[in-house]
Design a protein around this motif. Structure first.
Motif, PDB file in Angstrom:
ATOM      1  N   SER A  23       0.865  -1.180   0.000  1.00 57.79           N
ATOM      2  CA  SER A  23       0.000   0.000   0.000  1.00 57.79           C
ATOM      3  C   SER A  23       0.901   1.229   0.000  1.00 57.79           C
ATOM      4  CB  SER A  23      -0.911  -0.007   1.232  1.00 57.79           C
ATOM      5  OG  SER A  23      -0.108   0.154   2.386  1.00 57.79           O
ATOM      6  N   ALA A  24       0.303   2.417   0.066  1.00 57.90           N
ATOM      7  CA  ALA A  24       1.101   3.637  -0.054  1.00 57.90           C
ATOM      8  C   ALA A  24       2.001   3.848   1.161  1.00 57.90           C
ATOM      9  CB  ALA A  24       0.174   4.833  -0.236  1.00 57.90           C
ATOM     10  N   ALA A  38      -4.730  -2.424  -8.804  1.00 56.39           N
ATOM     11  CA  ALA A  38      -4.105  -1.116  -9.091  1.00 56.39           C
ATOM     12  C   ALA A  38      -4.214  -0.767 -10.578  1.00 56.39           C
ATOM     13  CB  ALA A  38      -2.631  -1.147  -8.669  1.00 56.39           C
ATOM     14  N   TRP A  94       3.483   1.073  -6.212  1.00 60.99           N
ATOM     15  CA  TRP A  94       3.524   1.462  -4.794  1.00 60.99           C
ATOM     16  C   TRP A  94       4.933   1.929  -4.418  1.00 60.99           C
ATOM     17  CZ3 TRP A  94       1.993  -3.300  -6.679  1.00 60.99           C
ATOM     18  CH2 TRP A  94       0.614  -3.491  -6.759  1.00 60.99           C
TER      19      TRP A  94
END
Ligand SMILES: Cc1cc2nc3c(=O)[nH]c(=O)nc-3n(C[C@H](O)[C@H](O)[C@H](O)COP(=O)(O)OP(=O)(O)OC[C@H]3O[C@@H](n4cnc5c(N)ncnc54)[C@H](O)[C@@H]3O)c2cc1C
Length: 440
Positions: free
Chosen positions: A233-234, A267, A403
Motif C-alpha cells: 500500500s502507499a 491497481a 507502490w
C-alpha cells in the motif's frame, strides 16, 4: 526503516546490503536454506568440498559485483582466479588468447593470432566488432544473433567455433533465437571495454562463500520461509501478515506474478502483470565428476566441441580441482547451456555421453594429455529454469511498482544485460535506491 527482502539470490542480497548500509533494519525471507539463489552452494556426500548448483563464470566487466564483494568484506582477488581472455578447445584445434596489452589492441591481436581460424575468418571477426561499434553497439531490436552474424558475413566455421559458444555462455539462448541487442551489450562491455573487462574470473570457492554468506550474516535471515501473501500500500507492506515499511521482491518473475496478481489487478497495472508472465526459461546442465586420481587440464576452463547426435552436449569444461588449488584430486565440471530436453533423457546415458565427450577430446589434444582417469563419482544438475530466454523484443519490467513501498529486483528486470550475475546485482542495488535514494 523496517525493510523486507524476499529472495536471497544475488539480487535480493545486493538489495539487502545497500538497504542495511543506508540504515534500514533488514529481514530477508528465503524459501530455501542457503544464500545465493540460482548461484549457490550444494553439498554432496561423494564430493569432499561443496559443489555449486551450476558452474558459473564471471568476467572483469562485472564491476558492481566485484565492488559488492569488497563492501561485505570479501576479497575478489583471492576468491576468483583472474585470467586474460583465453578460449582454448580441449581437442587443441582452436585457441584464442588475449595478450596483456592495452585495449583494443589486445583483442585485435588475440583475433589475428587465433589458431584454428582462416585469415578470412579472423578479418570477418574484426569486421563484426567494427560494424557493431559503428552501430553504437545497438543492432535493431528485432534482430536475432544469427541475423546479426549473417549481416556481417560470418562463416559457418566462425559461428560454430566462436560465436555460438560465446552466445550460449552469455545469453543461455541459441543464436537462432537470441537477442542481438543483448549479445552486442555483452560484447561491448567485455571484449570492447578496458583490457581488464575481458578478463575471465573463475570462482575458487563455492558460490555462496564468494559473498552471499557474508551478506546474509549482516541481516536477519529467515530461511525456509516462503512468502505467500503480499499486500503493498502507499504507507507500508504486509508480508505473510507482518507489517514492514518497504520491501524488495527479488524472486523470479513467475513467482512475482503469482504474489502480485491480485494487487496489480486492483491497481490497474495489468501491463506489468502481463510482462511478468511473458518470460520463457531455458535450462543449463552441469555435470560434476570426481576422478579416481589427480588429472590436470592444460587450462582451468576449456571449450568442448559439440556433437548433439552422440550426446556430446557440453560446451565448456572447468578444472575444479585446479581452481580450488587441490593437487591431490581430480574434479571437473562440464556445462551444457540451453540443454533443452536433457532432463527427459535417460540420466545415466546423458552422464556417460558427457564423460565420453571430455575423455575423447582430451585424447585428441596435441600435448598428449594423460588419459582421463576413471570417474569415481558423478552428479548431474539440471536447472530447468536457469535463465530467462533472452529473445528479441522482450519487455523487461523496471524496478519500480505502482507502490512507493515495493521495488522489484532480479536478473530479469530491465538491466540491459541477459540473465547474469552482474545484472542481478545491479538490479538489487537499483531496487534499494528506488525505496531509499540514499541506498547506493
Ligand atoms: C546453472 C546456471 C549457470 C549459470 N551460469 C552463469 C554464469 O556463468 N555467469 C553468470 O553471470 N550467470 C550465470 N547464471 C545466471 C545467474 O545464476 C543468475 O542470473 C542469478 O543467480 C539470478 O539471481 P537472482 O537473485 O535474480 O534470482 P534467484 O537466484 O533466482 O533468486 C531468487 C530467490 O528467491 C527465492 N524465492 C522464490 N520465491 C520465493 C518466495 N515466495 N518466498 C521466499 N523466497 C522465494 C528463491 O529460493 C531464490 O533463492 C547461471 C544460472 C544457472 C542456473
Amino acid at each position: 526503516m523496517k525493510a523486507a527482502v524476499i529472495g536471497a539470490g544475488w539480487a535480493g542480497l545486493a538489495a539487502s546490503v545497500a538497504l542495511r548500509e543506508a540504515g534500514a533494519k533488514v529481514t530477508v525471507f528465503e524459501a530455501g536454506h542457503t544464500p545465493g539463489g540460482r548461484a549457490r552452494r550444494v553439498f554432496h556426500d561423494e564430493f569432499e568440498a561443496p559443489l555449486d548448483n551450476g558452474q558459473h563464470l564471471l568476467c572483469g566487466a562485472y564491476k558492481e559485483t566485484l565492488a559488492l564483494m569488497r563492501r561485505v568484506g570479501r576479497n575478489p582477488d583471492a576468491l576468483l582466479m583472474r585470467r586474460p581472455l583465453r578460449l582454448a578447445s580441449l581437442d587443441g584445434r582452436f585457441h584464442l588468447s588475449a595478450p596483456r596489452i592495452p585495449a583494443p589492441l589486445n583483442m585485435a591481436l588475440a583475433v589475428l593470432r587465433a589458431r584454428g581460424l582462416s585469415w578470412g575468418d579472423r578479418f570477418a571477426m574484426l569486421r563484426l566488432m567494427r560494424g557493431l561499434k559503428t552501430m553504437s553497439w545497438t543492432p535493431p531490436r528485432d534482430w536475432t544473433v544469427l541475423h546479426l552474424l549473417h549481416y556481417h558475413a560470418q562463416s559457418d566455421v566462425l559461428i560454430r567455433q566462436v560465436w555460438e559458444p560465446l552466445c550460449l555462455a552469455a545469453l543461455n539462448t541459441p543464436i537462432a533465437t537470441a537477442s542481438a541487442v543483448l549479445f552486442a551489450r555483452v560484447l561491448r562491455d567485455s571484449l570492447a571495454g578496458a583490457r581488464e573487462d575481458s578478463d575471465l574470473l573463475l570462482p575458487c570457492t563455492d558460490l555462496s562463500a564468494l559473498w552471499p554468506d557474508a551478506a546474509a550474516r549482516q541481516v536477519t535471515m529467515r530461511y525456509g520461509s516462503t512468502v505467500r501473501q503480499l499486500h503493498p500500500s502507499a504507507d507500508g507492506i504486509d508480508i505473510n501478515q507482518e507489517r514492514f515499511d518497504a520491501a524488495v521482491l527479488a524472486v523470479p518473475p513467475t513467482y512475482a506474478a503469482r504474489l502480485l496478481d491480485g494487487p496489480l489487478r486492483k491497481a490497474g497495472a495489468t501491463g506489468l502483470l502481463d510482462a511478468l508472465k511473458a518470460f520463457d526459461y531455458l535450462p543449463i546442465a552441469t555435470l560434476n565428476i570426481r576422478l579416481a586420481s589427480p588429472w590436470r587440464l592444460p587450462e582451468p576452463m576449456m571449450m568442448l566441441r559439440e556433437d548433439a547426435a552422440r550426446g556430446h552436449a557440453g560446451q565448456w569444461v572447468f578444472d575444479r580441482a585446479q581452481l580450488a588449488g587441490d593437487t591431490k584430486a581430480g574434479e571437473l565440471a562440464l556445462v551444457a547451456s540451453a540443454a533443452v530436453g536433457m532432463g527427459e533423457r535417460n540420466r545415466r546415458q546423458v552422464i556417460e555421453a558427457l564423460i565420453d565427450q571430455v575423455a575423447e577430446q582430451a585424447a585428441a589434444h596435441p600435448l598428449r594429455l594423460q588419459p582421463m582417469p576413471d570417474v569415481s563419482a558423478a552428479e548431474l544438475f539440471i536447472e530447468k529454469r536457469a535463465t530467462f530466454a533472452a529473445v528479441p523484443g522482450l519487455i523487461r519490467p523496471l524496478n519500480s511498482t505502482p507502490w512507493p513501498t515495493l521495488a522489484l529486483a532480479g536478473d530479469w528486470t530491465d538491466t540491459g544485460y541477459p540473465g547474469v550475475l552482474e545484472g542481478a546485482v545491479r538490479s538489487g542495488l537499483q531496487a534499494a535506491r528506488v525505496l531509499n535514494p540514499r541506498a547506493d
